[in-house]
Design an enzyme around this catalytic site. Structure first.
Site: not given
Length: 246
Positions: A10-12, A44, A171, A194
């Site tokens: 994941d990114m953010d 993401t 995802k 997260d």
């Protein structure tokens, strides 16, 4: 070395710190994994144009999963799979959210719109709907609205946002599709995230890692919890679970 052949990130709130940066140390851990033959896949809620500079920075040569699984991109950045909204449903959600005084982001295959929709809405193909508000009661009303509509579901929820995708788009499903293309299974994946939209991939992965700053529901289903996104949590997870560091 473990039997992990893919790392799904994941990114953010995960790969990126609060300044939307990837630290040098975490970059080095990712590159070390790539040099060991492990595929690194960004997974993401962002649309692809908001991922591209990070893909270049990390020198990734792999698939990319964007819009919570709404699109899957090939190594050459061409679209392989996309899951689209019914346009009338998208417009319905937008107008309902605006009526609640929410801020909205609607993501099409061409561009994103903030608190707006194009007049020729039906001429666009829509991937994801997001809205935000500080009042939990407003967020609850929006979530209830989504539940009342066939063909869509809440894909992510935070203290301030509700994200919506077509039913079944997530995802984990996208990762399973990529794994099949690569001839591996989810047992060979380490997934790190997260937020609630990361839960299914964390549960499905061979190693599911929650960030130290992750929502409690995410931490509860994870195999392990790493450090926060502001303290190299991704890099530390790679060091520990891929290379056996402490």
């Amino acid at each position: 070395m473990t039997d992990i052949k893919m790392i799904a990130l994941d990114m953010d709130g995960t790969l990126l710190n609060d300044n939307k940066e990837i630290t040098s140390w975490t970059k080095n851990q990712i590159r070390k994994a790539q040099h060991a033959g492990i595929t690194v896949v960004l997974c993401t809620g962002r649309p692809f144009p908001h991922c591209h500079t990070y893909i270049q920075d990390l020198q990734l040569h792999s698939h990319s999963i964007t819009c919570n699984g709404g699109q899957i991109y090939a190594v050459d950045h061409s679209v392989m799979i996309e899951h689209l909204f019914d346009t009338a449903t998208l417009a319905n959600l937008y107008h309902f959210a605006q009526g609640l005084g929410m801020n909205t982001w609607t993501i099409s295959t061409k561009e994103a719109y903030y608190n707006d929709l194009p007049e020729n809405c039906s001429a666009y193909q829509w991937l994801k709907f997001s809205c935000s508000h500080k009042d939990e009661e407003v967020l609850n009303k929006m979530a209830e609205k989504v539940q009342s509509i066939d063909g869509v579901e809440v894909s992510n929820r935070t203290a301030f946002t509700v994200e919506v995708n077509p039913t079944g788009v997530n995802k984990a499903a996208a990762l399973e599709w990529v794994c099949e293309k690569l001839g591996i299974t989810m047992k060979h994946v380490m997934a790190i995230g997260d937020s609630l939209n990361d839960i299914k991939m964390i549960q499905s992965a061979g190693i599911g890692i929650a960030m130290g700053n992750a929502q409690k529901a995410v931490q509860q289903v994870a195999d392990a919890i790493t450090d926060t996104n502001n303290n190299d949590g991704v890099g530390k997870a790679i060091e520990k679970f891929i290379f056996g560091g402490e």
